[in-house]
Design a protein around this motif. Sequence first.
Motif, PDB file in Angstrom:
ATOM      1  N   TRP A  91      10.845  17.257  26.436  1.00  0.00           N
ATOM      2  CA  TRP A  91      10.973  17.227  25.191  1.00  0.00           C
ATOM      3  C   TRP A  91      11.131  17.643  24.599  1.00  0.00           C
ATOM      4  O   TRP A  91      11.140  18.226  23.270  1.00  0.00           O
ATOM      5  CB  TRP A  91      12.189  16.274  25.944  1.00  0.00           C
ATOM      6  N   VAL A  92       9.584  17.688  24.064  1.00  0.00           N
ATOM      7  CA  VAL A  92       8.551  17.125  23.050  1.00  0.00           C
ATOM      8  C   VAL A  92       7.599  18.174  22.459  1.00  0.00           C
ATOM      9  O   VAL A  92       7.561  18.446  21.388  1.00  0.00           O
ATOM     10  CB  VAL A  92       8.174  15.578  22.635  1.00  0.00           C
ATOM     11  N   ASN A  93       7.365  18.860  23.619  1.00  0.00           N
ATOM     12  CA  ASN A  93       6.788  19.956  23.526  1.00  0.00           C
ATOM     13  C   ASN A  93       6.626  20.801  22.885  1.00  0.00           C
ATOM     14  O   ASN A  93       4.929  21.108  22.312  1.00  0.00           O
ATOM     15  CB  ASN A  93       6.189  19.762  24.926  1.00  0.00           C
ATOM     16  N   GLU A  94       7.889  21.374  23.072  1.00  0.00           N
ATOM     17  CA  GLU A  94       8.339  22.467  22.322  1.00  0.00           C
ATOM     18  C   GLU A  94       7.285  22.210  21.135  1.00  0.00           C
ATOM     19  O   GLU A  94       6.999  23.410  19.762  1.00  0.00           O
ATOM     20  CB  GLU A  94       8.907  24.026  22.776  1.00  0.00           C
ATOM     21  N   ALA A  95       8.361  21.118  20.387  1.00  0.00           N
ATOM     22  CA  ALA A  95       8.538  21.420  18.778  1.00  0.00           C
ATOM     23  C   ALA A  95       7.266  21.216  18.548  1.00  0.00           C
ATOM     24  O   ALA A  95       6.783  21.556  17.956  1.00  0.00           O
ATOM     25  CB  ALA A  95       9.571  21.304  18.543  1.00  0.00           C
ATOM     26  N   ALA A  96       5.926  19.932  19.291  1.00  0.00           N
ATOM     27  CA  ALA A  96       4.853  19.204  19.100  1.00  0.00           C
ATOM     28  C   ALA A  96       3.866  20.618  18.339  1.00  0.00           C
ATOM     29  O   ALA A  96       3.401  20.844  17.601  1.00  0.00           O
ATOM     30  CB  ALA A  96       4.514  18.670  19.823  1.00  0.00           C
ATOM     31  N   GLU A  97       3.984  21.804  19.777  1.00  0.00           N
ATOM     32  CA  GLU A  97       3.087  22.628  19.440  1.00  0.00           C
ATOM     33  C   GLU A  97       3.149  23.385  18.427  1.00  0.00           C
ATOM     34  O   GLU A  97       2.479  23.817  18.185  1.00  0.00           O
ATOM     35  CB  GLU A  97       3.186  22.935  21.394  1.00  0.00           C
ATOM     36  N   LEU A  98       4.157  23.881  18.207  1.00  0.00           N
ATOM     37  CA  LEU A  98       4.514  25.005  16.808  1.00  0.00           C
ATOM     38  C   LEU A  98       4.190  24.394  16.087  1.00  0.00           C
ATOM     39  O   LEU A  98       3.683  24.906  14.986  1.00  0.00           O
ATOM     40  CB  LEU A  98       6.127  25.165  16.985  1.00  0.00           C
ATOM     41  N   LEU A  99       4.788  23.270  15.163  1.00  0.00           N
ATOM     42  CA  LEU A  99       4.481  22.056  14.524  1.00  0.00           C
ATOM     43  C   LEU A  99       2.512  22.199  14.790  1.00  0.00           C
ATOM     44  O   LEU A  99       1.636  23.302  13.458  1.00  0.00           O
ATOM     45  CB  LEU A  99       4.663  20.865  14.116  1.00  0.00           C
ATOM     46  N   LEU A 100       1.666  21.778  15.313  1.00  0.00           N
ATOM     47  CA  LEU A 100       0.493  21.462  15.271  1.00  0.00           C
ATOM     48  C   LEU A 100      -0.586  23.248  15.576  1.00  0.00           C
ATOM     49  O   LEU A 100      -1.721  23.154  14.965  1.00  0.00           O
ATOM     50  CB  LEU A 100      -0.246  21.036  16.068  1.00  0.00           C
ATOM     51  N   LYS A 101       0.242  23.852  15.481  1.00  0.00           N
ATOM     52  CA  LYS A 101      -0.322  25.612  16.017  1.00  0.00           C
ATOM     53  C   LYS A 101      -0.703  25.887  14.697  1.00  0.00           C
ATOM     54  O   LYS A 101      -1.179  26.817  14.483  1.00  0.00           O
ATOM     55  CB  LYS A 101       0.253  26.437  16.602  1.00  0.00           C
ATOM     56  N   ASN A 102       0.766  25.233  14.227  1.00  0.00           N
ATOM     57  CA  ASN A 102       0.901  26.487  12.475  1.00  0.00           C
ATOM     58  C   ASN A 102       0.283  24.756  11.725  1.00  0.00           C
ATOM     59  O   ASN A 102       0.362  25.605  10.397  1.00  0.00           O
ATOM     60  CB  ASN A 102       1.827  26.273  12.345  1.00  0.00           C
ATOM     61  N   LEU A 103      -0.429  23.510  11.940  1.00  0.00           N
ATOM     62  CA  LEU A 103      -1.263  22.761  10.749  1.00  0.00           C
ATOM     63  C   LEU A 103      -1.564  23.068   9.713  1.00  0.00           C
ATOM     64  O   LEU A 103      -1.299  23.181   8.478  1.00  0.00           O
ATOM     65  CB  LEU A 103      -1.541  22.060  11.849  1.00  0.00           C
ATOM     66  N   SER A 104      -2.579  24.415   9.493  1.00  0.00           N
ATOM     67  CA  SER A 104      -3.118  24.939   8.647  1.00  0.00           C
ATOM     68  C   SER A 104      -2.810  25.968   8.028  1.00  0.00           C
ATOM     69  O   SER A 104      -2.946  25.270   6.065  1.00  0.00           O
ATOM     70  CB  SER A 104      -3.987  25.003   8.824  1.00  0.00           C
ATOM     71  N   MET A 105      -1.267  25.950   7.518  1.00  0.00           N
ATOM     72  CA  MET A 105      -0.403  26.511   7.324  1.00  0.00           C
ATOM     73  C   MET A 105       0.254  25.828   6.261  1.00  0.00           C
ATOM     74  O   MET A 105       0.364  25.477   5.054  1.00  0.00           O
ATOM     75  CB  MET A 105       0.844  27.480   7.660  1.00  0.00           C
ATOM     76  N   LEU A 106       0.647  24.873   7.200  1.00  0.00           N
ATOM     77  CA  LEU A 106       1.459  23.126   6.111  1.00  0.00           C
ATOM     78  C   LEU A 106       0.398  22.632   5.278  1.00  0.00           C
ATOM     79  O   LEU A 106       1.426  22.327   4.288  1.00  0.00           O
ATOM     80  CB  LEU A 106       2.070  22.539   7.349  1.00  0.00           C
ATOM     81  N   PHE A 107      -0.299  23.174   5.410  1.00  0.00           N
ATOM     82  CA  PHE A 107      -1.582  22.136   3.970  1.00  0.00           C
ATOM     83  C   PHE A 107      -1.375  22.931   2.721  1.00  0.00           C
ATOM     84  O   PHE A 107      -2.172  22.394   1.890  1.00  0.00           O
ATOM     85  CB  PHE A 107      -2.893  22.221   4.764  1.00  0.00           C
ATOM     86  N   VAL A 108      -1.077  24.566   2.827  1.00  0.00           N
ATOM     87  CA  VAL A 108      -1.388  24.867   2.011  1.00  0.00           C
ATOM     88  C   VAL A 108      -0.651  24.569   0.362  1.00  0.00           C
ATOM     89  O   VAL A 108      -0.771  24.473  -0.540  1.00  0.00           O
ATOM     90  CB  VAL A 108      -1.100  26.518   1.767  1.00  0.00           C
ATOM     91  N   PRO A 109       1.203  24.487   0.453  1.00  0.00           N
ATOM     92  CA  PRO A 109       1.535  23.672  -0.459  1.00  0.00           C
ATOM     93  C   PRO A 109       0.756  22.535  -1.757  1.00  0.00           C
ATOM     94  O   PRO A 109       0.657  22.304  -2.840  1.00  0.00           O
ATOM     95  CB  PRO A 109       2.940  24.065  -0.009  1.00  0.00           C
ATOM     96  N   ALA A 110       0.279  21.794  -0.712  1.00  0.00           N
ATOM     97  CA  ALA A 110      -0.231  19.892  -0.798  1.00  0.00           C
ATOM     98  C   ALA A 110      -1.594  20.749  -1.738  1.00  0.00           C
ATOM     99  O   ALA A 110      -1.550  20.174  -2.665  1.00  0.00           O
ATOM    100  CB  ALA A 110      -0.705  19.404   0.068  1.00  0.00           C
ATOM    101  N   GLY A 111      -1.840  21.756  -1.573  1.00  0.00           N
ATOM    102  CA  GLY A 111      -3.210  21.905  -2.062  1.00  0.00           C
ATOM    103  C   GLY A 111      -3.326  22.792  -3.163  1.00  0.00           C
ATOM    104  O   GLY A 111      -3.575  23.106  -4.172  1.00  0.00           O
TER     105      GLY A 111
END
Lengths: 231, 116
Positions: free
Chosen positions: B49-69
Amino acid sequence: MTNTLLASPLFGITLTLLVFHLATLLNQRFKYTLLNPTIVAIVTIIVILRQSDISYTDYSAGGDIILFLLGPSVVALGVPLYQRRTEVMQRLIPILSGISVGAITSIFTTTVIVLLLGGDEQLAITIAPKSVTTPIAIGLAAKFGGLVPLTAAVVVMTGCFGAVVGPALCKFLRINDPAAMGLAMGTAAHGIGTGRMLEIDLMGGAIAGLAIGLNGLITSMLMPVLKVILG
Amino acid sequence: MVRGFAILLSFQWLGELLSTGLNLPLPGSVIGMVLLLITLRFGLIKLTWVNEAAELLLKNLSMLFVPAGVGVMVYFDLIAKQWLPLTVATLLSTLAVLATTGLTAKFMSRKGGGND
């Protein structure tokens, strides 16, 4: 009209995706650890905004939407933790003691160094969660009165530095077991260290990913203690 | 995918609710992670149920850091004022954490008769 367009989330999101994609291509082309796509993208976007006199507020209309996704990403870390539960249970004692010692070392050394070099309590709280993955670190900084954007920057800086020096330091200290090395990389340098570890050893990378979540948990429990000590 | 995101966001929301409601020291997202882990373990939530969504987020985790920086540009003056404790603490502490974590894990697995 230009102002309305800049203030729309479309601007910040597009700029972030575009610059990050180009930074990834650059990293693949040159394969140099210092050209970490995250840090290259951050620096590039700051330079673009400054040079074209676009305010951070305009950028963050879109940037905040991307930032929002860090929250569910932390929840999502439960999935790899669940998937590796057998390996975790087998090595539970070394894993837990390694991460606990690392988390305590992180909070203790940052606070002592900051205070010794004339920084204030707020700076100590801001830097203390530096080894934890950004979404958790941001949550901790916000909760305990640190400067959230500064925490984010320090976390990224920590990740890049740890990813660059980690493998060499481990070799120097004769930490050759990939599991112990991965644990060190994930605990000290979160997602960016985990990415580097995955290039070195798959199992070590998996353990590093696990360390991100566990260190986040342990540091979250240690932060209230630090807050009480600092008063 | 929609189901996965709905679950992840619900757990985060529940976590925030517990964090503020019970005045817990943990961020809501961390509580959400623990809740997800527990419900997965007891089969209340299926991994698929959660695998796909979790993988999508975690695979792109390094991009999600950018606005914070990027947000740090607002604090340039503050960094300039405290750059010395900030950089020294960050760099030295990172070395210390790498060393203590790795050495502890190495020592403990040897002591426990680990197969490495």
